[in-house]
Design a protein around this motif. Structure first.
Motif, short mmCIF file in Angstrom:
data_model
loop_
_atom_site.label_atom_id
_atom_site.label_comp_id
_atom_site.label_asym_id
_atom_site.label_seq_id
_atom_site.Cartn_x
_atom_site.Cartn_y
_atom_site.Cartn_z
N SER A 282 -36.25 -83.81 -24.34
CA SER A 282 -35.79 -84.62 -25.46
C SER A 282 -36.66 -84.36 -26.69
O SER A 282 -37.87 -84.17 -26.58
CB SER A 282 -35.84 -86.11 -25.10
N LYS A 283 -36.04 -84.31 -27.84
CA LYS A 283 -36.66 -84.04 -29.14
C LYS A 283 -37.05 -82.57 -29.31
O LYS A 283 -37.76 -82.22 -30.25
CB LYS A 283 -37.88 -84.94 -29.40
N ALA A 284 -36.57 -81.70 -28.39
CA ALA A 284 -36.81 -80.27 -28.56
C ALA A 284 -35.94 -79.75 -29.70
O ALA A 284 -34.77 -80.14 -29.83
CB ALA A 284 -36.50 -79.51 -27.27
N MET A 285 -36.50 -78.85 -30.50
CA MET A 285 -35.79 -78.32 -31.65
C MET A 285 -35.38 -76.87 -31.38
O MET A 285 -36.13 -76.10 -30.80
CB MET A 285 -36.64 -78.38 -32.92
N THR B 78 -31.99 -80.76 -33.35
CA THR B 78 -32.86 -81.42 -32.37
C THR B 78 -32.00 -82.03 -31.28
O THR B 78 -30.99 -82.68 -31.56
CB THR B 78 -33.70 -82.53 -33.03
N MET B 79 -32.39 -81.82 -30.03
CA MET B 79 -31.65 -82.37 -28.89
C MET B 79 -32.32 -83.65 -28.41
O MET B 79 -33.55 -83.72 -28.29
CB MET B 79 -31.62 -81.35 -27.77
N PHE B 80 -31.50 -84.67 -28.15
CA PHE B 80 -32.01 -85.95 -27.65
C PHE B 80 -31.28 -86.31 -26.36
O PHE B 80 -30.07 -86.14 -26.24
CB PHE B 80 -31.77 -87.06 -28.69
N ARG C 124 -34.99 -85.66 -15.37
CA ARG C 124 -35.18 -84.23 -15.13
C ARG C 124 -34.10 -83.47 -15.89
O ARG C 124 -32.92 -83.69 -15.67
CB ARG C 124 -35.11 -83.92 -13.64
N SER C 125 -34.53 -82.61 -16.78
CA SER C 125 -33.57 -81.90 -17.61
C SER C 125 -32.99 -80.68 -16.91
O SER C 125 -33.72 -79.80 -16.45
CB SER C 125 -34.22 -81.45 -18.92
N GLU C 126 -31.66 -80.66 -16.80
CA GLU C 126 -30.94 -79.47 -16.35
C GLU C 126 -29.95 -79.09 -17.45
O GLU C 126 -28.75 -78.94 -17.24
CB GLU C 126 -30.24 -79.73 -15.02
#
Length: 256
Positions: free
Chosen positions: A99-102, A108-110, A115-117
């Motif tokens: 989350s909050k990765a650009m 930006t992804m929220f 666990r991120s897949e």
């Protein structure tokens, strides 16, 4: 002199092609020691050839990189295609997106997954019908969160001279493995407040377009600071969504 060099280069290239074609034909019966050396040479040559093809495809494929051309209302006073769809990013993708990765400088992804897949990456558009040079592909596998959204920061020009009589239009071209609901939420920061206008994307229609009418907001025209858009994906689990293009335009409402 240049013509002589070009002629000689073509002759050498033809000889090299014939040599490698002959070696490939004889590979099933060649001496193993010789075959091992040929394989090493072939891999080295292939590395350079693959690199050439990669960059050539990127430069020669249509649409052209940086293209900002797209259909817009004739009376639009501002239009824009974000960098995700117009130019190559230094890092084209993210796996296991936190989350909050650009991705790039504007997106930006929220989410709230434990666990991120989720993967997000830029792809090159090469279809004849595409106007955007790049597309964006979102892959979601197992999803244990309650929300997933992609936020796009609009440039300062979108806020300049913004009035309540403006209509802001969003056009997109997208593909999905299976149908889901996608909402677009326009956010306008003015002073300490944020106006929000939400529209569901009409995914059943041929042209996916929504307009945000600012006449129904409490926008303080003198204090507009910035705009951003949230694309909200409902029930995205085990799905792939490809946004082939995404553009914005702004036009004043016709006077009554």
């Amino acid at each position: 002199m240049a013509e002589d060099i070009g002629f000689l280069s073509r002759i050498l290239t033809k000889r090299s092609v014939r040599r490698w074609a002959k070696l490939a034909k004889e590979a099933t019966v060649a001496d193993l020691r010789d075959l091992r050396k040929q394989r090493a040479q072939a891999r080295e040559i292939k590395r350079h050839i693959d690199s050439l093809i990669f960059y050539a495809d990127g430069r020669l494929a249509l649409p052209a990189i940086g293209n900002q051309s797209f259909p817009k209302p004739h009376d639009a006073d501002w239009s824009w295609r974000p960098e995700l769809w117009s130019g190559p990013l230094p890092s084209p993708g993210i796996a296991s997106v936190e989350s909050k990765a650009m991705l790039g400088r504007e997106a930006t992804m929220f989410h709230d997954c434990a666990r991120s897949e989720i993967t997000l990456r830029q792809i090159r558009n090469v279809r004849e019908a595409d106007l955007a040079a790049f597309g964006v592909r979102l892959d979601v596998f197992r999803f244990d969160g309650s929300y997933l959204s992609l936020a796009l920061d609009l440039p300062p020009e979108a806020a300049e001279g913004l009035k309540r009589r403006h209509l802001i239009r969003l056009d997109t071209i997208l593909e999905m493995e299976k149908p889901i609901e996608i909402f677009a939420r326009l956010n306008i920061k003015h002073g300490p407040n944020v106006e929000q206008v939400v529209r569901e994307l009409p995914l059943h229609e041929k042209e996916v377009m929504v307009e945000f009418d600012l006449a129904y907001t409490k926008l303080n025209e003198k204090r507009v600071e910035k705009l951003w858009l949230d694309l909200i994906f409902e029930g995205p689990e085990m799905n792939q969504v490809t946004l082939r293009d995404l553009t914005f335009s702004r036009r004043p409402r016709a006077e009554l």
